[in-house]
Write an enzyme that holds these catalytic residues in place. Structure first.
Site, mmCIF file in Angstrom:
data_model
loop_
_atom_site.group_PDB
_atom_site.id
_atom_site.type_symbol
_atom_site.label_atom_id
_atom_site.label_comp_id
_atom_site.label_asym_id
_atom_site.label_seq_id
_atom_site.Cartn_x
_atom_site.Cartn_y
_atom_site.Cartn_z
ATOM 1 N N ARG A 279 30.351 0.196 6.525
ATOM 2 C CA ARG A 279 29.261 -0.196 7.423
ATOM 3 C C ARG A 279 28.291 0.978 7.528
ATOM 4 N NH1 ARG A 279 29.213 1.198 12.644
ATOM 5 N NH2 ARG A 279 31.451 1.134 12.966
ATOM 6 N N HIS A 283 27.780 -0.363 14.575
ATOM 7 C CA HIS A 283 28.619 -1.551 14.757
ATOM 8 C C HIS A 283 27.763 -2.713 15.244
ATOM 9 C CE1 HIS A 283 31.927 -4.129 15.915
ATOM 10 N NE2 HIS A 283 31.464 -4.178 17.146
ATOM 11 N N TYR A 292 30.540 9.449 16.471
ATOM 12 C CA TYR A 292 31.920 9.455 15.988
ATOM 13 C C TYR A 292 32.065 9.617 14.473
ATOM 14 C CZ TYR A 292 30.792 4.441 15.427
ATOM 15 O OH TYR A 292 30.197 3.244 15.103
#
Length: 386
Positions: A279, A283, A292
């Site tokens: 990805r 998200h 992160y």
């Protein structure tokens, strides 16, 4: 906006093919990141046979699918940033997994998506603008699932695998010559619903393909913190095969999914396909991936970009010329314009409608919450009048 503007070209390295102890390839890849066809080994031959006769026209079609899907996705992301959509889940980087698997299905197959399968919807003939109503808050889906055999988007993580398994058990009892495919992510693979789906589908030999897009992150949780073994190996414990495919290789995704769907149609039961992809965006538009993960990780995956990969192959084989790419760019611009116009013509969502169907007969607490929210909304109107 160019078709490849959301990624950058970078150095690419060719990894040596690995095999499991049983002789099966650890990763099915038919087109390298450099855009070169992989010579099928004995282990790959079973899958490669499903795209052996693919034509230049079909290859151009796969490229067109990925380009237009990416453009639609980028336009939707931009519209959300402009306040036209409440939320958007981008598929950036996962185009090959979705287009390859989607094009492997037949019209009579049935698809159960999550909420990110915009490319699969495209392959099923769903108008992309119909996907946007739910994200604007003006409907609960926007399309008739029976028209294209493409179920409504499912927000509850993993529940669609149960729906798919039940549907597959039903068509098997009906004697239908069709199959079912269920999409989910690496994070959903940890859900109990998915485990139950695996159990029921194996025991009842259901004609279903579980297509897991392992994009490396379940929101902020990396795959290595979700499982002790590669995801595709989980299928073995349930008694059916699992295959890991290069999720950025549209040819491999097409071939492996065709193989799995044919197994299902022959009455050989379920298959787990793990599309190993990435990805490249957030998200959803409410997420900040910079908190992160590192930029160098994304850069490494950009070098494996599915669209650049297929374009390199098309150019090397003289299967597409500059006129084709220019025409496609114009089509991409037209699609972006149409998406903007359709979204901006949609009505604004009714703010209080969210309370209407919580309970069939109403509820005092919901009535109280509705009144509080109505007063909150009215406070903005009062401010504008002064």
């Amino acid at each position: 906006m160019t078709v490849e503007s959301t990624v950058t070209r970078g150095p690419r390295k060719r990894a040596a093919a690995k095999k499991t102890p049983g002789g099966q390839p650890d990763l099915v890849q038919l087109l390298t990141p450099e855009g070169k066809r992989v010579r099928p080994t004995k282990a790959l031959a079973e899958y490669a046979a499903f795209v052996e006769d693919i034509t230049p026209e079909e290859l151009r079609g796969l490229y067109r699918d990925m380009v237009l899907t990416r453009r639609f996705d980028a336009e939707a992301t931009s519209l959300q940033r402009q306040g036209e959509l409440g939320l958007w889940a981008s598929l950036l980087g996962q185009e090959a997994a979705q287009i390859g698997s989607g094009r492997a299905t037949r019209p009579d197959d049935y698809v159960f998506p999550t909420y990110r399968e915009h490319g699969v919807a495209w392959t099923r003939g769903v108008d992309p603008t119909l996907l946007l109503g739910m994200f604007r808050g003006v409907n609960n889906g926007g399309w008739d699932p029976t028209t294209n055999n493409f179920h409504l988007y499912t927000i509850v993580i993993g529940s669609q695998t149960l729906h798919a398994t039940g549907y597959a058990m039903g068509i098997a009892k009906d004697g239908a010559d069709s199959a079912v495919i269920a999409y989910f992510g690496d994070g959903a693979s940890s859900q109990g619903d998915v485990a139950e789906s695996f159990t029921f589908s194996a025991v009842y030999n259901a004609p279903v393909v579980f297509f897991c897009q392992n994009n490396q992150w379940a929101i902020s949780e990396p795959t290595e913190k979700q499982t002790r073994v590669p995801l595709y190996q989980r299928a073995r414990g349930y008694g059916f095969p699992g295959v890991r495919v290069d999720g950025n290789d549209v040819l491999a995704c097409l071939a492996v999914t065709r193989w799995a769907l044919e197994r299902a149609r022959r009455g050989e039961g379920p298959t787990l396909v793990e599309a190993f992809t990435y990805r490249m965006g957030a998200h959803t538009t409410s997420d900040d991936p910079t908190r992160y993960r590192h930029d160098d990780e994304r850069a490494a995956w950009e070098a494996k970009d599915p669209i650049i990969r297929l374009r390199a192959y098309l150019e090397a084989q003289s299967h597409a010329d500059e006129a084709f790419f220019a025409e496609l760019e114009a089509e991409s611009e037209a699609l972006g314009k149409r998406v903007r116009e359709v979204v901006r013509a949609m009505p604004d969502p009714e703010h209080l409608a969210i309370f209407d169907n919580v309970y069939a007969d109403g509820h005092a607490l919901v009535d109280e919450e509705r009144a509080e929210f109505a007063a909150y909304q009215a406070s903005f109107a009062d401010g504008e009048d002064k």
